[in-house]
Scaffold this active site. Structure first.
Site, mmCIF file in Angstrom:
data_model
loop_
_atom_site.group_PDB
_atom_site.id
_atom_site.type_symbol
_atom_site.label_atom_id
_atom_site.label_comp_id
_atom_site.label_asym_id
_atom_site.label_seq_id
_atom_site.Cartn_x
_atom_site.Cartn_y
_atom_site.Cartn_z
ATOM 1 N N HIS A 149 -55.802 39.738 93.869
ATOM 2 C CA HIS A 149 -55.498 38.455 94.326
ATOM 3 C C HIS A 149 -56.648 37.686 94.198
ATOM 4 O O HIS A 149 -57.611 38.120 93.903
ATOM 5 C CB HIS A 149 -54.993 38.590 95.756
ATOM 6 C CG HIS A 149 -56.021 39.402 96.630
ATOM 7 N ND1 HIS A 149 -57.120 39.107 97.013
ATOM 8 C CD2 HIS A 149 -55.631 40.376 97.384
ATOM 9 C CE1 HIS A 149 -57.413 39.789 97.864
ATOM 10 N NE2 HIS A 149 -56.737 40.783 97.977
ATOM 11 N N HIS A 154 -60.170 38.902 95.225
ATOM 12 C CA HIS A 154 -60.786 39.819 94.301
ATOM 13 C C HIS A 154 -61.629 39.061 93.077
ATOM 14 O O HIS A 154 -62.547 39.214 92.733
ATOM 15 C CB HIS A 154 -59.832 40.676 93.430
ATOM 16 C CG HIS A 154 -59.393 41.736 94.328
ATOM 17 N ND1 HIS A 154 -57.840 41.847 94.776
ATOM 18 C CD2 HIS A 154 -59.926 42.876 95.036
ATOM 19 C CE1 HIS A 154 -57.620 42.683 95.606
ATOM 20 N NE2 HIS A 154 -58.704 43.712 95.742
ATOM 21 N N MET A 157 -56.342 36.959 102.553
ATOM 22 C CA MET A 157 -55.736 37.630 101.352
ATOM 23 C C MET A 157 -56.011 39.148 101.325
ATOM 24 O O MET A 157 -57.144 39.584 101.522
ATOM 25 C CB MET A 157 -56.118 37.332 99.770
ATOM 26 C CG MET A 157 -55.587 35.660 99.737
ATOM 27 S SD MET A 157 -55.745 35.286 98.008
ATOM 28 C CE MET A 157 -55.168 33.462 98.372
ATOM 29 N N SER A 158 -55.067 40.119 101.084
ATOM 30 C CA SER A 158 -55.117 41.328 100.887
ATOM 31 C C SER A 158 -54.016 42.101 100.196
ATOM 32 O O SER A 158 -52.875 41.558 100.281
ATOM 33 C CB SER A 158 -55.043 42.136 102.354
ATOM 34 O OG SER A 158 -54.981 43.462 102.364
ATOM 35 N N TYR A 214 -54.327 45.791 92.412
ATOM 36 C CA TYR A 214 -53.217 44.694 93.073
ATOM 37 C C TYR A 214 -54.108 43.575 93.345
ATOM 38 O O TYR A 214 -54.076 42.824 94.460
ATOM 39 C CB TYR A 214 -52.608 45.571 94.185
ATOM 40 C CG TYR A 214 -51.082 44.859 94.151
ATOM 41 C CD1 TYR A 214 -50.298 45.399 93.232
ATOM 42 C CD2 TYR A 214 -50.677 43.632 94.952
ATOM 43 C CE1 TYR A 214 -48.914 44.793 93.078
ATOM 44 C CE2 TYR A 214 -49.513 43.197 94.823
ATOM 45 C CZ TYR A 214 -48.466 43.593 93.942
ATOM 46 O OH TYR A 214 -47.419 43.228 93.791
ATOM 47 N N GLN A 226 -66.835 39.737 102.047
ATOM 48 C CA GLN A 226 -67.116 39.614 103.463
ATOM 49 C C GLN A 226 -65.672 39.911 104.482
ATOM 50 O O GLN A 226 -65.873 40.343 105.591
ATOM 51 C CB GLN A 226 -67.614 38.290 103.848
ATOM 52 C CG GLN A 226 -68.241 37.941 105.177
ATOM 53 C CD GLN A 226 -69.505 38.960 105.629
ATOM 54 O OE1 GLN A 226 -70.413 38.962 104.638
ATOM 55 N NE2 GLN A 226 -69.641 39.416 106.571
ATOM 56 N N LYS A 227 -64.609 39.955 103.601
ATOM 57 C CA LYS A 227 -63.572 40.352 104.292
ATOM 58 C C LYS A 227 -63.583 41.852 104.946
ATOM 59 O O LYS A 227 -62.930 41.998 106.168
ATOM 60 C CB LYS A 227 -62.156 40.258 103.162
ATOM 61 C CG LYS A 227 -61.081 41.180 103.474
ATOM 62 C CD LYS A 227 -60.080 40.621 104.261
ATOM 63 C CE LYS A 227 -58.696 41.336 104.555
ATOM 64 N NZ LYS A 227 -58.544 42.541 104.027
HETATM 65 P P1 AMP Z 1 -60.169 46.090 97.948
HETATM 66 O O1 AMP Z 1 -59.136 46.150 96.448
HETATM 67 O O2 AMP Z 1 -59.119 45.707 98.959
HETATM 68 O O3 AMP Z 1 -60.824 47.739 98.130
HETATM 69 O O4 AMP Z 1 -61.053 44.974 97.911
HETATM 70 C C1 AMP Z 1 -62.249 44.966 96.913
HETATM 71 C C2 AMP Z 1 -63.105 44.191 97.111
HETATM 72 O O5 AMP Z 1 -62.586 42.988 97.451
HETATM 73 C C3 AMP Z 1 -63.997 44.348 98.383
HETATM 74 O O6 AMP Z 1 -65.377 44.004 98.305
HETATM 75 C C4 AMP Z 1 -63.221 43.609 99.505
HETATM 76 O O7 AMP Z 1 -64.034 43.121 100.459
HETATM 77 C C5 AMP Z 1 -62.976 42.291 98.573
HETATM 78 N N1 AMP Z 1 -61.745 41.392 99.063
HETATM 79 C C6 AMP Z 1 -60.451 41.713 99.413
HETATM 80 N N2 AMP Z 1 -59.967 40.720 99.994
HETATM 81 C C7 AMP Z 1 -60.740 39.727 99.879
HETATM 82 C C8 AMP Z 1 -60.476 38.388 100.332
HETATM 83 N N3 AMP Z 1 -59.459 37.940 100.835
HETATM 84 N N4 AMP Z 1 -61.655 37.771 100.129
HETATM 85 C C9 AMP Z 1 -62.747 38.048 99.895
HETATM 86 N N5 AMP Z 1 -62.945 39.258 99.233
HETATM 87 C C10 AMP Z 1 -62.109 40.181 99.205
#
Ligand code: AMP
Length: 282
Positions: A34, A37, A184-185, A32, A148-149
């Site tokens: 954004h 990523h 962003m998330s 998903y 770093q999020k």
């Molecule tokens: P996730 O899909 O949420 O497990 O995140 C995958 C990777 O993307 C992880 O290393 C997160 O820290 C990074 N990530 C998620 N959101 C952000 C963001 N807003 N800014 C930078 N990196 C992000």
């Protein structure tokens, strides 16, 4: 862009890449996608020939009553975004391929997983470090990029790589934010319209603390003020707001030149996290 759905095919592809001397940059995600990523892909591209992104919603890192089932998923959308951003390969194994039988072997980083998110989400980091180790063993990257999020996750993975002599360089990329400051998330789409508006309180609190520190105000007073702001925000339920050393994550009571301030807030059943590393501010 190549699309690879099984561990077997991924291994064959990696063998070919290694034989031809290509360096591999790896961006593990739960999809998903954004801009956050995609910024990790940009970082990986600076250092490596081939960029592989994994998309796997990992069941072993979710809380028993967490949002595994409702976690947003859209592989077609992810494929288009990853491709448009120059990802070379996406790897999206299914759960049966990653966990064909009951898992009896876990990778566990101690101590720094006992605080912040680790204290509230028992077993979460064990799930993260185990799946990341599995993915590292499959993809065999030269570098892997994390955001770093998820500051605690970044510290935990870096420690795991150091402690277990994994031959992988970990790169960290800064937090990418929406226009109003919200980090962003993938989970942001699950917020109601009202909660989405109010969710900016997380980053506002962190920025307020940083500004206060720069002006020489006391860390403890700033944390208290930020907690009150969150208490007064409709729909927001504070999980934690804490200052810690980074990356050792020891409790910090006064600012001595560098600290991480990390926050987690629930809006309904959506749990949002954010953080700021405060250093060189005065
Ligand atoms: P996730 O899909 O949420 O497990 O995140 C995958 C990777 O993307 C992880 O290393 C997160 O820290 C990074 N990530 C998620 N959101 C952000 C963001 N807003 N800014 C930078 N990196 C992000």
């Amino acid at each position: 862009m190549e699309r690879i759905a099984t561990i077997k095919d991924m291994r064959q592809c990696i063998q070919k890449l290694k034989r031809s001397g290509k360096t591999i940059g790896f961006v593990p995600t739960m999809g998903y996608l954004h801009e956050g990523h995609l910024s990790l892909v940009d970082e990986a591209k600076k250092h490596c020939d081939v960029i592989i992104m994994s998309i796997f919603v990992n069941p072993t890192q979710f809380d028993p009553h967490g949002d595994f089932d409702s976690y947003p998923r859209d592989i077609k959308r992810d494929e288009a975004l990853a491709e448009s951003h120059g990802t070379d390969i996406i790897f999206y194994p299914d759960t049966k391929d990653m966990y064909p039988s009951e898992i009896l072997t876990w990778v566990n980083v101690e101590k720094i997983t006992d605080v912040l998110c680790g204290a509230r989400r028992k077993g979460h980091f064990r799930g993260v470090t185990t799946v990341v180790t599995k993915l590292f063993n499959i993809v065999k990257p030269d570098i892997a990029v994390f955001g770093q999020k998820d500051a605690q996750q970044a510290a935990v993975i870096s420690k795991m790589v150091e402690d277990l002599n994994m031959d992988i360089e970990i790169k960290l990329a800064p937090i990418v934010r929406e226009a109003d400051g919200l980090a962003m998330s993938s989970r942001n789409v699950r917020l109601s319209r009202e909660d989405r508006k109010n969710a900016k309180v997380l980053s506002q609190s962190l920025f307020m603390i940083k500004e206060g520190i720069a002006k020489g105000e006391e860390l403890s007073g700033l944390l208290k003020k930020a907690k009150n702001n969150i208490l007064e925000t409709p729909g927001a339920q504070l999980d934690y707001l804490e200052a810690r050393s980074y990356p050792n994550l020891e409790a910090v009571n006064t600012y001595d030149g560098r600290c991480l301030v990390a926050i987690a807030v629930f809006f309904g059943d959506v749990r949002l996290i954010d953080n700021i590393l405060i250093e060189n501010v005065s």
